[in-house]
Design a protein around this motif. Sequence first.
Motif, PDB file in Angstrom:
ATOM      1  N   LEU A 128      -0.356  -3.144   1.088  1.00 37.03           N
ATOM      2  CA  LEU A 128      -1.220  -2.221   0.348  1.00 37.03           C
ATOM      3  C   LEU A 128      -0.589  -0.832   0.371  1.00 37.03           C
ATOM      4  N   SER A 130      -0.211   3.344  -0.772  1.00 39.98           N
ATOM      5  CA  SER A 130      -0.803   4.619  -1.158  1.00 39.98           C
ATOM      6  C   SER A 130       0.280   5.670  -0.942  1.00 39.98           C
ATOM      7  N   TRP A 147      -4.510   3.621  -5.430  1.00 34.69           N
ATOM      8  CA  TRP A 147      -4.919   2.831  -4.275  1.00 34.69           C
ATOM      9  C   TRP A 147      -4.920   1.326  -4.552  1.00 34.69           C
ATOM     10  N   ASP A 148      -4.893   0.938  -5.826  1.00 35.78           N
ATOM     11  CA  ASP A 148      -4.939  -0.497  -6.126  1.00 35.78           C
ATOM     12  C   ASP A 148      -3.560  -1.143  -6.153  1.00 35.78           C
ATOM     13  N   GLU A 150      -0.507  -3.045  -4.763  1.00 30.93           N
ATOM     14  CA  GLU A 150      -0.283  -3.979  -3.661  1.00 30.93           C
ATOM     15  C   GLU A 150       0.796  -4.983  -4.034  1.00 30.93           C
TER      16      GLU A 150
END
Length: 210
Positions: A128, A130, A147-148, A150
């Motif tokens: 994940l 950021s 933030w999405d 991944e």
Amino acid sequence: MTGLGFSCLGVRADPYAAGPTLVFRLRITAEQGVRVHALLLHCQLRIEPARRPYGPGEELRLGVLFGERARWSNSLNPIQLAQVSLTVPGFTGEAEVDLMVPCTYDMDIAATRYFQALEDGEAPVLLLFSGTAFTGPGGFQVAPVPWDQEASCRLPVGVWQDMIEQHFPGCGWVRLPRDTMDALLEFRSRHGLPSWEATVRALLAGTAAR
């Protein structure tokens, strides 16, 4: 907000690291025509145990983490593997970089217990992302990494096992409270025992005799 994409191309152990270290090979892509001057990335890596099957032996060893198999529909929750940061130099289009992830063989850590329980196959890992992106032609535009973002990775169990064997050949690791370590050291010194293995064996032999 800059359009970025992340994928994991593979994972290996670093044979030259001072301690157990996994190297995740990442591919980062930017929108067409966007110049990325630098990326300050933060990455959370977590194991997703519900995304693979387990044999009888693995089931038994995983009981300490997840309980009996009847509970696994609710107890197979993600396990934190690591949190690391990475500075990515400038690129246009796409870039490939190595994400270095130090690991531990502390058996009190859930991730270590999980890998120790596995016999073969692969462990599903989710990365994940950021952080901050510095982009723009002729100057800097600063934007957060969404933030999405991944990426999924299948970590071969053999890679983990070989990495641990490289740094702890044929050994396990147990963490003890300081007062217990002091008592063990006193026992070892009093009996003139040459190693910690000999110390533990002497204690086990004494317990068996009683």
